[in-house]
Design a protein around this motif. Sequence first.
Motif, mmCIF file in Angstrom:
data_model
loop_
_atom_site.group_PDB
_atom_site.id
_atom_site.type_symbol
_atom_site.label_atom_id
_atom_site.label_comp_id
_atom_site.label_asym_id
_atom_site.label_seq_id
_atom_site.Cartn_x
_atom_site.Cartn_y
_atom_site.Cartn_z
ATOM 1 N N LYS A 1 0.732 6.409 3.678
ATOM 2 C CA LYS A 1 1.973 7.168 3.818
ATOM 3 C C LYS A 1 2.856 6.523 4.882
ATOM 4 N N SER B 1 0.828 -1.211 0.000
ATOM 5 C CA SER B 1 0.000 0.000 0.000
ATOM 6 C C SER B 1 0.859 1.257 0.000
ATOM 7 N N ILE B 2 1.998 1.203 0.660
ATOM 8 C CA ILE B 2 2.927 2.341 0.650
ATOM 9 C C ILE B 2 3.491 2.532 -0.754
ATOM 10 N N GLY C 1 1.009 4.196 -2.902
ATOM 11 C CA GLY C 1 0.583 5.535 -2.526
ATOM 12 C C GLY C 1 -0.722 5.572 -1.769
ATOM 13 N N SER D 1 11.369 7.020 2.370
ATOM 14 C CA SER D 1 10.929 7.586 1.093
ATOM 15 C C SER D 1 10.733 6.507 0.033
#
Length: 225
Positions: free
Chosen positions: A58, A51-52, A55, A63
Amino acid sequence: MNILELNRIVKNYHEISGETQAIADVSLALRDGEILSLVGPSGCGKSTLLSIIGGLVKPSSGSVLLARPVKLGYMPQRDHLFEWRDIFSNACLGVEIQKRKHKTPKTVHQENIKFIKDMLIQYGLGDFLHHYPSQLSGGMRQRAALIRTLAVKPDILLLDEPFSALDYQTRLYVADEITAIIRQQKKTVVFVTHDISEAIAVSDRVIVLSGRPARVSAEHEIELT
């Protein structure tokens, strides 16, 4: 060449009872054109990491770096086909949304519809275009769901345990089938599973995650025969 890099990803969830760390410190790279599997015990943060990347969530820190702008396609555990739409209209759902959202020219939209129909025929669903999901086997439903995801022509496919709802024998067959389609379409893939044998069968590379909070425990290159 790396198309995507995760640098020291950490994810904490805050609740009334306190803080839960789902991902402790994960760094990895996704090569252009490869199928990368993430494996690990249930609840270790595999789906959160996916899911990170997509997007949808968060990270608390760290990064996500992309080498170029990309379009993502996401295929969840269940096919989520609409039972009131036939297979062809289910497969067209993504491009219909794109047409409304981006005001796609009519000629381009028609080309996209033809692309979908051709894929359905190529991958064995040509005789079932106007059947409904309830009339298809589990494997055929997953094939239709994958084609719906491929219809928007994503650069990176995110697959979240897409075979987990199938019985073991069907799962083996469908995994081979879906992997063949992905390789024919030359897609870059992040594939989440808790089944190590499945990861080895479909992947170019396997990242093993520890129990929660997730860390990278090992990385294995898979030699395809």
